[in-house]
Design a protein around this motif. Structure first.
Motif, short mmCIF file in Angstrom:
data_model
loop_
_atom_site.label_atom_id
_atom_site.label_comp_id
_atom_site.label_asym_id
_atom_site.label_seq_id
_atom_site.Cartn_x
_atom_site.Cartn_y
_atom_site.Cartn_z
N PHE A 1 38.41 25.99 41.36
CA PHE A 1 38.89 25.78 42.72
C PHE A 1 37.92 25.02 43.62
O PHE A 1 36.74 24.92 43.34
N GLY B 1 43.49 35.83 51.02
CA GLY B 1 44.74 36.42 50.54
C GLY B 1 44.52 37.75 49.83
O GLY B 1 45.30 38.70 49.98
N TYR B 2 43.44 37.84 49.04
CA TYR B 2 43.14 39.10 48.36
C TYR B 2 42.97 40.24 49.36
O TYR B 2 43.24 41.39 49.07
N GLU C 1 40.61 30.47 50.81
CA GLU C 1 41.99 30.88 51.07
C GLU C 1 42.40 32.02 50.13
O GLU C 1 43.07 32.97 50.53
N LEU C 2 41.99 31.89 48.84
CA LEU C 2 42.31 32.95 47.88
C LEU C 2 41.66 34.27 48.30
O LEU C 2 42.30 35.32 48.32
N THR D 1 48.75 36.61 46.18
CA THR D 1 47.62 35.68 46.11
C THR D 1 47.03 35.64 44.70
O THR D 1 46.74 34.58 44.15
N LEU D 2 46.85 36.83 44.12
CA LEU D 2 46.28 36.89 42.77
C LEU D 2 47.23 36.24 41.76
O LEU D 2 46.79 35.51 40.85
N TYR E 1 49.42 33.87 42.44
CA TYR E 1 49.35 32.43 42.72
C TYR E 1 48.08 31.83 42.12
O TYR E 1 48.11 30.76 41.50
N LYS E 2 46.96 32.55 42.26
CA LYS E 2 45.70 32.06 41.72
C LYS E 2 45.79 31.92 40.20
O LYS E 2 45.32 30.95 39.60
#
Lengths: 300, 251
Positions: free
Chosen positions: A92, A103-104, A99-100, B6-7, B9-10
């Motif tokens: 990434f 989100g987590y 951003e990730l 999110t996870l 999507y990641k």
């Protein structure tokens, strides 16, 4: 108001090694708290238990009043951790990583805050660069940024300046201070005693999984109020009755250790009586390194 | 919910960013299998009435790709995160073990289905393939890839090094897939090997999946679905228990 972090009698064993042996301490909101100790003292293990990366064998830990096991969701939202190792996800870019991470923590739209953190950490120009292409110092900044995406009230930095160049170290210190001014509680582990002395209002020293000292930085320095006297004399030899105080000698430069300033007068009087003239004279107050060494030796 | 999304999507982004390796390569491999085996065996092996060997082979290859890629996705993602240490980014936030499990397994299912669809798309031109019961096709593809996604998580959690993961892949996943009837019907095997095959859950995944295409199979599709469903349930419980206790993830 609950403590930022409250640790009660935490024990943790890895095989034969008792990594934490009944650690208790409370870190109050608004502090910059230093966790000091030699390698293997249990600093990183303690942080892992606080962060939920490791589970204590016994004892309990709360972050802003939330138990890290029983109320782990609330506890983890309150905590931002900058890990010691320079870890990153090579798939990434900087912005994607942030951003990730956001989100987590359950935050969906966070672009404004992410831009602000990147700006504060001088990462804006690298926002769309892949993590792999960044220098070590830049990766360290991203780790700090990742710990801040969810605006945690308590921030733990595990050896943030290990292997970091002077410039980045200075800018990280500045940043830590500004976070603290904004109300964040900061917990710092470090090998650099200078760093702890400069930043921390209170300090805990760990040795072999135990807290061997816990006090304000000021008190620690005052309680070990010995001072060093450096003397260059008009002759090579100091009289025999000074041997008790001599710590080291480099040619005609002597370093004497005194308990306090009151002893200084006595030393000067004795020199006068002996007819010894002083060419150079310097008094050094103790630093944290001295305190640290003495506490570590005392608790052998 | 945002943590899970999110996870998930990641995990999708992770394989999609290297799709050449994670999607295109396995499709090419399957196409090679089809061309070589079909060339060698077409007309010499008949499994079902009116079904040529190549046509018989295609659903097997599709399902094999689905399974192998589902396993590869969750296992390699997790072991990479563990070895490089970035697993900490997922362990520090308030992600529940159920969210963690669902995100990894669903991403594995997605990768399995994408590759499976790709294999079907390139192989279907070479054979005349009926689809008699599409719901069965989808049910077995979903459950099969979910099972392998969970197995990938177990292997990824258990393994400390890449070679341990490779051992799991070579000594567990590969034999179970190759001996499941991808390339043959187990009716062609001696009785001992036939009964042994019935102990292999992968056999039921392939057989049930194939039923969806031809309307014919070695065992009743409902039986296969039951075996596959129970296997998924058991493996999910094991994986969830590992994640809940933090086995090898949280010390």
């Amino acid at each position: 108001m609950p403590s930022a972090i409250r640790i009660r009698d935490v024990r943790k064993r890895y095989g034969a090694l008792q990594a934490l042996d009944g650690v208790s301490l409370a870190i109050e909101p608004g502090e910059i708290f230093g966790l000091l100790g030699p390698n293997g003292a249990g600093k990183t293990t303690l942080i892992s238990v606080v962060a939920g990366l490791a589970r204590a064998d016994s004892g309990s830990v709360e972050v802003m009043g939330a138990d890290v096991v029983g109320e782990y969701r609330r506890a983890r939202r309150m905590l931002g951790v900058v890990p010691q190792e320079l870890v990153f996800d090579p798939f990434f870019t900087v912005r994607e990583a942030l951003e990730l991470q956001s989100g987590y923590f359950g935050i969906r739209k966070n672009a404004g805050w992410i831009d602000e953190i990147m700006h504060n950490l001088d990462l804006t120009t690298k926002a769309d660069a892949n993590m792999r292409s960044l220098s070590g110092g830049m990766k360290r900044r991203v780790l700090v940024a990742q710990a801040l995406v969810h605006k945690p009230p308590v921030i733990v930095l595990d050896e943030p300046t290990a292997g970091v160049d002077v410039e980045l170290r200075q800018s990280l210190w500045k940043f830590v201070r500004s976070l603290n001014r904004e109300g964040h509680t900061i917990v710092l582990t470090t090998h650099y005693l200078e760093e702890a002395e400069l930043l921390c209002s209170r300090i805990a020293m760990l040795k072999a999984g135990r807290v061997v000292a816990l006090d304000s930085t000021k008190n620690l320095l005052e309680n070990f109020s010995g001072l060093y006297l450096k003397l260059r004399l008009d002759r090579q030899e100091l009289p025999v009755d000074f041997f008790r105080e001599i710590v080291s000698r480099d040619g005609d430069l002597y370093t004497l250790k005194l308990a306090d300033f009151a002893e200084l007068e006595g030393v000067l009087a004795r020199l006068r009586e002996g007819g010894i003239a002083i060419i150079e004279f310097e008094v050094q107050p103790p630093d944290l390194e001295e305190v640290f060494m003495r506490i570590m030796n005392r608790s052998e | 919910m945002t943590s899970f999304l999110t996870l998930f999507y990641k995990e999708l982004l992770r394989f999609w960013k290297v799709a050449f390796q994670t999607v295109a390569a396995p499709i090419l491999t399957s196409l090679m299998y089809l061309l070589i085996f079909a060339h060698a065996l077409e007309g010499r092996v008949t499994v079902y009435e009116n079904v040529g060997y190549s046509a018989f082979l295609v659903p097997g290859l599709v399902m094999m790709s689905v399974l192998q890629n589902a396993f590869a996705n969750s296992s390699s993602s997790l072991i990479q995160s563990k070895v490089t240490g970035n697993v900490v980014f997922m362990l520090l936030p308030p992600i529940s073990y159920l969210e963690f499990f669902s995100a990894y397994v669903l991403a594995a299912v997605a990768r399995g289905l994408v590759v499976g669809a790709g294999v079907l798309a390139v192989t279907v031109w070479f054979v005349d393939l009926p689809v008699r019961a599409p719901v069965w096709v989808l049910a077995f593809a979903l459950l099969g890839s979910a099972i392998l996604g969970a197995m990938g998580l177990i292997a990824g959690i258990w393994a400390d090094k890449f070679d341990q993961l490779a051992a799991f892949q070579n000594f567990v996943i590969m034999p179970l897939t190759f001996l499941s009837g991808v390339f043959y019907s187990i009716h062609s095997l001696p009785p001992f090997w036939q009964s042994l095959s019935h102990l292999n859950p992968f056999f039921y995944m392939i057989d049930g999946f194939r039923y969806g295409f031809f309307g014919a199979s070695d065992v009743a599709p409902a039986t296969s679905l039951t075996v596959v469903g129970v296997s998924f349930g058991v493996l999910s419980l094991i994986t969830l228990a590992m994640l809940r206790t933090g086995y090898k993830l949280r010390h």
